[in-house]
Scaffold this active site. Structure first.
Site, PDB file in Angstrom:
ATOM      1  N   SER A  63       0.839  -1.200   0.000  1.00 33.65           N
ATOM      2  CA  SER A  63       0.000   0.000   0.000  1.00 33.65           C
ATOM      3  C   SER A  63       0.872   1.248   0.000  1.00 33.65           C
ATOM      4  O   SER A  63       0.623   2.202  -0.747  1.00 33.65           O
ATOM      5  CB  SER A  63      -0.910   0.030   1.237  1.00 33.65           C
ATOM      6  OG  SER A  63      -1.821  -1.038   1.231  1.00 33.65           O
ATOM      7  N   ALA A 157      -4.365  -0.663  -2.670  1.00 32.78           N
ATOM      8  CA  ALA A 157      -3.765   0.002  -1.517  1.00 32.78           C
ATOM      9  C   ALA A 157      -4.852   0.235  -0.479  1.00 32.78           C
ATOM     10  O   ALA A 157      -5.950   0.686  -0.812  1.00 32.78           O
ATOM     11  CB  ALA A 157      -3.164   1.337  -1.936  1.00 32.78           C
ATOM     12  N   LYS A 158      -4.547  -0.108   0.746  1.00 26.81           N
ATOM     13  CA  LYS A 158      -5.496   0.168   1.827  1.00 26.81           C
ATOM     14  C   LYS A 158      -5.244   1.608   2.271  1.00 26.81           C
ATOM     15  O   LYS A 158      -4.585   1.871   3.283  1.00 26.81           O
ATOM     16  CB  LYS A 158      -5.297  -0.850   2.956  1.00 26.81           C
ATOM     17  CG  LYS A 158      -6.517  -1.040   3.824  1.00 26.81           C
ATOM     18  CD  LYS A 158      -6.338  -2.261   4.712  1.00 26.81           C
ATOM     19  CE  LYS A 158      -7.311  -2.262   5.870  1.00 26.81           C
ATOM     20  NZ  LYS A 158      -8.729  -2.293   5.531  1.00 26.81           N
ATOM     21  N   LEU A 159      -5.734   2.518   1.445  1.00 27.35           N
ATOM     22  CA  LEU A 159      -5.495   3.948   1.627  1.00 27.35           C
ATOM     23  C   LEU A 159      -6.514   4.556   2.571  1.00 27.35           C
ATOM     24  O   LEU A 159      -7.720   4.289   2.446  1.00 27.35           O
ATOM     25  CB  LEU A 159      -5.643   4.675   0.280  1.00 27.35           C
ATOM     26  CG  LEU A 159      -4.595   4.430  -0.803  1.00 27.35           C
ATOM     27  CD1 LEU A 159      -5.044   5.071  -2.113  1.00 27.35           C
ATOM     28  CD2 LEU A 159      -3.260   5.016  -0.354  1.00 27.35           C
ATOM     29  N   TYR A 163     -11.523   5.292   2.344  1.00 26.30           N
ATOM     30  CA  TYR A 163     -12.597   4.961   3.289  1.00 26.30           C
ATOM     31  C   TYR A 163     -13.664   6.042   3.430  1.00 26.30           C
ATOM     32  O   TYR A 163     -14.685   5.811   4.086  1.00 26.30           O
ATOM     33  CB  TYR A 163     -11.991   4.508   4.622  1.00 26.30           C
ATOM     34  CG  TYR A 163     -11.458   3.108   4.438  1.00 26.30           C
ATOM     35  CD1 TYR A 163     -12.262   2.000   4.678  1.00 26.30           C
ATOM     36  CD2 TYR A 163     -10.201   2.882   3.889  1.00 26.30           C
ATOM     37  CE1 TYR A 163     -11.817   0.719   4.416  1.00 26.30           C
ATOM     38  CE2 TYR A 163      -9.742   1.608   3.613  1.00 26.30           C
ATOM     39  CZ  TYR A 163     -10.558   0.530   3.888  1.00 26.30           C
ATOM     40  OH  TYR A 163     -10.116  -0.740   3.611  1.00 26.30           O
TER      41      TYR A 163
END
Ligand code: PPE
Length: 304
Positions: A63, A157-159, A163
């Protein structure tokens, strides 16, 4: 919130209540940051084990790579720090949240010298969608918001910023009386939940969204391996909302959500409107695995 005693910040532990940042922390203003969500379970022998820690750390670094952020620690250091955070938390089981973010420095959309900071916190977190939902299934609604297009949100990517989309979708459906939001991709196919991947079962075959608009879930990967080992056929293939409406079973997967059955989508019952046999079998194996009762998957556990 049942908080852990200590939080790891840039290499040292601070008390939970002292884990503060400057208000000009760049990520707080613009959303460029990356994070992970990891669970640690208390096993039957009394030990605690972190589920697939190495894979979560790998994804954190992937990420960061996508986000053009250089984490000033090695993967080994982050693995150790994550395990140590869990130990120092005083908890036996819980949820662990590593976060890499841009600290205070310059403002504006071209962060020049802002330091990349890393923090790891842990707290106790029960069933994400409720014990009742975990046992009997949840009611899902398709959100009017689409999942981010890959050329916009970059779902691999866990951006942090991704969210916003999830929170708005979740708020929309919860205020309409549902438990969780399902988002479609920009082409109209089923994508994922606000914080979960989705699976459906039809005629004994398991289907899940391919890795296009979704986060490459570690629970998703675990469920796929468990299903393959059980001889269940599995396809990574996109599907539409009406295909989901007439599925025999459906469930969400995620670190927080674990394996949560879906009992209805947009007021259409899924199958009999309660957890089906494939869902239950996978859910049972999953909980055996994470709690160290199934030795075949011991490689996934990092014992503290
Ligand atoms: N999709 C999204 C969008 C997502 O946020 C998650 C995890 C998943 C799929 C499943 O990924 P994995 O956990 O690797 O199986 N969502 C995290 C956020 C929960 C939260 O509310 O915070 C999680 O489950 O930790």
């Amino acid at each position: 919130m049942d908080k852990g005693k200590k939080i790891w910040m840039d290499g040292r532990f601070v008390d939970w209540d002292d884990a503060n940042v400057h208000i000009l922390t760049h990520t707080l203003h613009y959303g460029l940051g990356v994070f992970e969500g990891i669970r640690c379970y208390r096993c039957e022998d009394g030990r605690s084990a972190i589920f697939r820690l190495r894979e979560h750390t790998e994804r954190l670094f992937a990420s960061a790579h996508i986000a053009l952020m250089e984490i000033p620690f090695t993967k080994d250091e982050i693995n150790e720090a994550t395990a140590e955070t869990m130990r120092q938390s005083g908890l036996k089981d819980g949820y662990i949240r590593p976060l890499a973010y841009l600290g205070a420095g310059s403002m504006g959309l071209f962060p020049k010298n802002n330091p990349v900071r890393v923090a790891i916190a842990a707290w106790a977190w029960g069933a994400y969608l409720g014990e009742e939902g975990l046992a009997n299934g949840i009611k899902v609604k398709i959100s009017s918001l689409c999942r981010n297009h890959v050329n916009s949100g970059m779902s691999k990517a866990k951006l942090v910023g991704n969210y916003v989309n999830s929170i708005l979708a979740k708020r929309e459906v919860v205020s309409a009386g549902y438990d969780e939001a399902l988002l479609l991709d920009t082409e109209g196919y089923v994508s994922e939940g606000s914080g979960e991947n989705i699976f459906m079962v039809k005629d004994g075959v398991l289907k899940t969204t391919p890795l296009t608009s979704i986060l490459q879930g570690i629970t998703r990967d675990s469920v796929m391996q468990i299903a393959r080992d059980k001889g269940i056929e599995i396809k990574e293939q996109r599907f539409t909302r009406d295909e989901l409406y007439i599925a025999d079973e459906a469930f969400f997967t995620g670190t927080a959500a674990e394996v949560t059955p879906i009992s209805e989508v947009d007021k259409r019952k899924i199958g009999k409107g309660k957890p089906g046999p494939v869902t239950k079998e996978i859910q049972n194996i999953f909980f055996d695995v994470v709690k160290g009762r199934n030795k075949d998957y011991n490689k996934w556990l990092w014992y503290l």
